[in-house]
Scaffold this motif. Sequence first.
Motif, short mmCIF file in Angstrom:
data_model
loop_
_atom_site.label_atom_id
_atom_site.label_comp_id
_atom_site.label_asym_id
_atom_site.label_seq_id
_atom_site.Cartn_x
_atom_site.Cartn_y
_atom_site.Cartn_z
N THR A 175 0.83 -1.21 0.00
CA THR A 175 0.00 0.00 0.00
C THR A 175 0.86 1.27 0.00
N ASP A 176 1.73 1.40 1.04
CA ASP A 176 2.55 2.62 1.08
C ASP A 176 4.06 2.34 1.02
N LYS A 182 9.84 4.70 2.08
CA LYS A 182 10.31 6.04 2.50
C LYS A 182 11.81 6.17 2.23
N ASP A 197 11.96 12.79 -1.77
CA ASP A 197 10.86 13.12 -0.87
C ASP A 197 10.83 14.61 -0.53
N TRP A 259 2.40 -1.15 -7.18
CA TRP A 259 3.35 -0.43 -6.33
C TRP A 259 4.73 -0.34 -7.01
#
Lengths: 447, 311
Positions: A175-176, A182, A197, A259
């Motif tokens: 999902t993330d 990150k 980012d 993804w």
Amino acid sequence: MRIRTLPALAVAVALTAVVSGCASSSSSASGSKTINWWTWDDKQAAAYQTCATAFEKANPGVTVKISQYDVADYFTKLTAGFVAGNAPDAFQNSVQFFQAYASQHQLLALDSDIAASKFDMSKFSVGVDAWKFTDGKQYALPLDWAATGMYYNATKLAQAGYTKQQVDSMTWNPTDGGTFGKMVAHLTVDDKGVRGDQPGFDKAHVKTYGFGAIAAKDFIGESTWSSFVATTGWTLGDKATWPTVFNYDDPRFVQTMDWVRSLTDKGYAPKIGTFTTSDVDQLSSGKVAMETGGSWEASTFAKIPGVKVGIAPTVLGPDGKRAVMSNSNGNNIWAGTKNPDLAWKWVSYMGSEECQSAASTTGTFFPSIPAAMNSSAKAMAAQGVDLSVFTGMMTNKVLFAATVYGNGAAMQDAMEPQFEAYFAGQKNDDVFATMQSKSKSILAGNN
Amino acid sequence: MAQVIEQGRGRARGSTSGRASAAHRHDGRLALILITPAVVGFLVFFAYPTVRGIYLSFTDFHVLTPPKWVGLANFRELVGDDVFWHSLRVTLYFVLLSVVVGVLVSLVTAVVLHRLTRSTVIRALILLPFLISGVVAALVWSWMLDPQLGIVNVVLNKLTGHTVMFFGTSAWAIPSLALISVWKSMGYNAVLIFAGLQTIPATVYEAGRIDGASEFQMFRRLTVPLLRPILVMVVILSVISSFQVFDIVQVTTKGGPADASNVLQMYIYDKAFSQFDFGYAATMSLALFVMLIAITFTQMRLARANESDLN
């Protein structure tokens, strides 16, 4: 008379030359006790020479000839050898071609030899089942095992503020992307030094990609997406061996592929075709900060001059566990060999702890025998190559065996273009349903 | 001239008729012996493979086991094979690009050569790319067009700020391959056309000039029509060789990305030598063979290749 005999003589000479030319290539093999063994890996060819020398010493009058052909031509050349009757007595084989050769009676079943020489199959910890055919017979001794890990540019990760501990415990979900997602965004840097980012990041001019080629055409994703999607509980086939369908249309698979594609869309990972150089070159040139790679590359990565490369385990999935595919190549004997007994003697010697320990000190492959693996890891540690990530995978039981399936070449030709089209954005999620039904047809033998 | 030869022969026959017939009694046998190598070569390397190829196209043949007769099954598979029809479209696109661009470039080069220079050194230089093997040419071009390291992309990046994945994107793959093909064959075609240009008498251009025709008008109204037989030959040869393109594709894209450059020869090779489905590969080869025959005959009929406007 003279006029007539001259051309006739010329024709006769020419024909004799042609016939003798054809014959000379095959006659040299008969009579002499030479065992031909083929591999596609140049490093393994050199490594196994140690075993060949020892084998020749123990068996006077026997010569072992090791030949290496590039993997791009290897299987074509092997097939040509089967047809022409001059294939090697024994050879390294990939499970992708196991079914094609076994079903066409080119491989010698080893069960009687194993029984007669009381060869202990239990000494292999991985890869034995991968070489059992649908008829229940054992056709090869496992030659090695391979897994994947994360290779990273230690300097770039330190600059981005990451510790070894953080890299060793990356989490991931489709999902993330978890902490891994990150980290990859932060590791990506554009030409102006803006990180992935941060606001103003220019994805069209990326200097360093946070992650290497994960969007790949490889249809089993061995050293790309496999270690991610497998943590969701997804499996390639409906069965571990000889499946009838590949589960490409499973929601967990589709979500993971979405993804993966999002990484390339955001500029965090290169699109297919961005690099034509090897993954080792990409990491060493600083174009890529981190990537998945095969265990067989560990010593190459460790020895890149001037670049400190770290090895981390693959990601922890949604349930906090890792899952890594383990693939084993096999050592086959050709059904047409003139020296089946000698070929078995050589193949079984290659499958001994003695030979595996000696050859694997080069670190170019991991032996399937745990004792040999330990001595290999020790030898590599002495050279400054830490294999503990991979040996840990074995002891922590995160490895799962690669699926053994039929019609590998047809599957590859059918699936690779679909993956390319999907990752290039030419096709959408509905391609996976098409691929799943195509896989069913290919596995059923209708290609 | 012919008459003189005829008379000479008559005299020779008349004077030594008896001995000559004896000496030539075994000429038939000698002739047979002399043509044997050629006939054997033809039978072994052409006739037999052709017949066997046609036979194999009706079989299920995986090399390691004997072929199994399946009748028209392969042809039925061919009709429903999306990849085959896609490959045919890709091939036609490649043929169109490389023939049209190739012939135009060669024609212009030949005319420029013809009008401006008589230098054999320049003619030889133009021919150079043709002498390089396809594999080498493709390899060099794949380095020059490399997205990261290639000189073409380095220059493009300096000029526009962007690079192009010449072999890595579907839209660019075939045009890039056509470019290599044109670059490689341009010199050969230009030399053929150049030879054709030399057969056009200077008087034709003189007449044109007297009538007040411009250089371009003379090219359009005189050069091109008079060159037709040569141009037809160049077009036919280009079409056939473009249809059979393989080496540059195998070296650069291998049919990718996403089958964008999967030309027919590549697909046939893949079926045969990677999937070992030789029966079906033979069927596709036969289809390509029939297509090429049809295209060649049509072209020859349409272009009246054996007629010239010079007579």
